[in-house]
Design an enzyme around this catalytic site. Structure first.
Site, PDB file in Angstrom:
ATOM      1  N   HIS A  96      16.169  50.791  52.915  1.00 47.34           N
ATOM      2  CA  HIS A  96      16.689  52.110  53.250  1.00 47.34           C
ATOM      3  C   HIS A  96      17.863  52.001  54.223  1.00 47.34           C
ATOM      4  CE1 HIS A  96      12.757  54.278  51.984  1.00 47.34           C
ATOM      5  NE2 HIS A  96      13.638  54.230  51.013  1.00 47.34           N
ATOM      6  N   CYS A 157       7.754  43.160  50.202  1.00 47.33           N
ATOM      7  CA  CYS A 157       7.344  42.593  51.492  1.00 47.33           C
ATOM      8  C   CYS A 157       5.876  42.178  51.437  1.00 47.33           C
ATOM      9  CB  CYS A 157       7.546  43.635  52.590  1.00 47.33           C
ATOM     10  SG  CYS A 157       6.938  43.105  54.207  1.00 47.33           S
ATOM     11  N   GLU A 187       6.954  53.232  48.716  1.00 45.49           N
ATOM     12  CA  GLU A 187       5.876  52.307  49.055  1.00 45.49           C
ATOM     13  C   GLU A 187       4.512  52.930  48.773  1.00 45.49           C
ATOM     14  OE1 GLU A 187       3.688  50.390  52.891  1.00 45.49           O
ATOM     15  OE2 GLU A 187       5.866  50.576  53.039  1.00 45.49           O
ATOM     16  N   THR A 250       3.123  51.046  55.426  1.00 49.00           N
ATOM     17  CA  THR A 250       3.299  50.108  56.537  1.00 49.00           C
ATOM     18  C   THR A 250       4.262  50.604  57.605  1.00 49.00           C
ATOM     19  OG1 THR A 250       5.040  48.922  55.328  1.00 49.00           O
ATOM     20  CG2 THR A 250       2.786  48.096  55.107  1.00 49.00           C
ATOM     21  N   CYS A 288       1.933  46.873  59.741  1.00 52.67           N
ATOM     22  CA  CYS A 288       2.958  45.835  59.701  1.00 52.67           C
ATOM     23  C   CYS A 288       3.318  45.376  61.103  1.00 52.67           C
ATOM     24  CB  CYS A 288       4.188  46.398  58.985  1.00 52.67           C
ATOM     25  SG  CYS A 288       5.669  45.403  59.162  1.00 52.67           S
ATOM     26  N   SER A 318      11.410  55.618  56.753  1.00 55.27           N
ATOM     27  CA  SER A 318      10.225  56.128  57.447  1.00 55.27           C
ATOM     28  C   SER A 318      10.060  55.495  58.822  1.00 55.27           C
ATOM     29  CB  SER A 318       8.977  55.873  56.601  1.00 55.27           C
ATOM     30  OG  SER A 318       7.820  56.300  57.276  1.00 55.27           O
ATOM     31  N   ASN A 319      10.259  54.170  58.921  1.00 56.57           N
ATOM     32  CA  ASN A 319      10.029  53.523  60.222  1.00 56.57           C
ATOM     33  C   ASN A 319      11.053  53.976  61.253  1.00 56.57           C
ATOM     34  OD1 ASN A 319      12.049  51.056  60.857  1.00 56.57           O
ATOM     35  ND2 ASN A 319      11.786  51.208  58.656  1.00 56.57           N
ATOM     36  N   SER A 379      15.549  48.349  58.620  1.00 54.83           N
ATOM     37  CA  SER A 379      16.496  48.123  57.532  1.00 54.83           C
ATOM     38  C   SER A 379      17.943  48.186  57.990  1.00 54.83           C
ATOM     39  CB  SER A 379      16.271  49.168  56.423  1.00 54.83           C
ATOM     40  OG  SER A 379      14.991  49.037  55.852  1.00 54.83           O
TER      41      SER A 379
END
Length: 402
Positions: A96, A157, A187, A250, A288, A318-319, A379
């Site tokens: 992303h 991953c 995901e 994750t 993760c 998302s992260n 990312s």
């Protein structure tokens, strides 16, 4: 479909590739020149702090490219070198990040087209090379590509694969997988395709709704309407919540995933008693490491005195959104941007709000001496972070001269 048997069969196919193609050193040099940054390394070496003029930058001590992302990008670059003339496709964004995905296009790596909200694999032909991105792909997509006789390069991953193994364990014992995630995220779509019965909860509030239904029952129609796009076909909340297992996307907020796991553990203990808990509840750690490290570093950073926070990452990452959430909860003025181009001037910045909307904020950069916290999602290349920092230095220099 026996997804575990299919995946095992696929992995033994001569058309399936999970490792590189022997171009690691060449690709590593290319990635370093395109994505790494001497400035960022300088800041790391200076205790994650850099001051120029009125501006002090404080970097989070864990940020940017994680191992899984770096591996996926490297494999994509290797794939292009190994198959210089073949048509190459990616089932979704490799990661992303807009600049990395644009680089894929420049390398003549195409993305599977989406028609009416669905991927159109009709354009893919036998012998084409198809890359599965870091987030993975659904088992149905893998089956389509396998049946077409494509060469499949799987960059999923390993942490995502670990979650798939977890929901396979749930399915084997006929447990329903409760997945903490976003039902539209690639995901989570992939993870749910490996599950048997599943229910996707976005946050603690939704989890509490489900827990209350487990303990006290409720309006079945309301439940099914609420989770109509986030559960397996034929889901029955009155039967399918008697035995549950926990999994997660994750990149979700670690603390919330843990809260949700504890909530359901206590719920099943209250419902069935401590002695019977293991017959009704399963939980494995699928958080993760990289996501956790970046969140922990962000939590440390926001404890410092900051005038504002810049969070850099793809708007569909998302992260990165979870990092922004941490700054928001601390009441720190913060701006989630995906590239330096979002900094329009010293007076205007375009940024993503937590609700997903884009907004332009005026007078975002304070006058005088300021301390700016900076982090980036898993990312985001260091070069993108460098561009943002240099732009801020430039703007503050212009303001000072003016």
């Amino acid at each position: 479909m026996d997804t575990k048997a299919f995946k095992r069969s696929l992995q033994h196919s001569e058309n399936y590739h999970r490792k590189g193609f022997g171009h690691q050193e060449e690709v590593a040099t290319q990635l370093q020149s395109e994505y790494q940054s001497q400035l960022i390394q300088q800041i790391r070496n200076n205790n994650y702090t850099l001051t120029r003029g009125d501006v002090t930058i404080r970097l989070a001590q864990a940020f940017g490219f994680c191992w899984g992302v770096e591996r996926a990008v490297a494999m994509a670059y290797e794939t292009r070198k190994h198959f210089p003339t073949e048509r190459i496709w990616i089932t979704n964004e490799i990661i992303h990040n807009p600049s990395v995905n644009q680089r894929m296009r420049e390398m003549n790596v195409e993305f599977i087209p989406v028609t009416a909200g669905k991927k159109d694999f009709a354009i893919v032909e036998t012998g084409d090379v198809v890359i599965l991105p870091a987030f993975g792909a659904s088992v149905q997509e893998m089956q389509i590509l396998n049946d077409k006789g494509c060469k499949i390069v799987d960059t999923t991953c390993p942490w995502v694969s670990k979650v798939w193994n977890t929901v396979e364990k749930h399915k084997k014992r006929e447990y329903t997988s409760i997945i903490h995630g976003k039902y539209k995220h690639e995901e989570t779509i992939a993870t749910s395709s490996f599950a048997g019965k599943y229910l996707i909860v976005l946050n603690l509030k939704e989890a509490e709704y489900v827990a209350n239904y487990i303990l006290h029952g409720g309006n079945r129609e309301e439940f099914l309407a609420k989770f109509s796009k986030a559960c397996s076909a034929g889901f029955d909340p009155d039967k399918d919540l008697e035995m549950i297992g926990i999994a997660n996307q994750t990149t979700m907020l670690k603390s919330e995933t843990e809260q949700i796991g504890k909530l359901f553990e206590h719920t099943m203990m209250q419902k069935y008693g401590p002695a019977n808990l293991n017959d009704h509840f399963q939980s494995f750690n699928t958080i993760c490491d990289a996501t956790q490290e970046r969140q922990d570093a962000m939590l440390q950073l926001v404890e410092q005195k900051l005038d504002l926070m810049i969070v850099i990452g793809g708007f569909n990452s998302s992260n990165t959104t979870q990092l922004q959430q941490i700054a928001f909860e601390r009441g720190i003025p913060s701006y989630h941007i995906d590239s330096v181009d979002r900094i329009l001037s010293e007076n205007r910045i375009e940024h993503r709000l937590l609700n997903g909307h884009l907004e332009i904020t005026n007078n975002w950069l304070p006058d005088g001496e300021i301390v700016i916290g900076v982090t980036s999602g898993a990312s985001t290349p260091d070069k993108v972070v460098e561009d943002v920092i240099e732009k801020i230095f430039e703007l503050k220099s212009i303001v000072a001269i003016a």
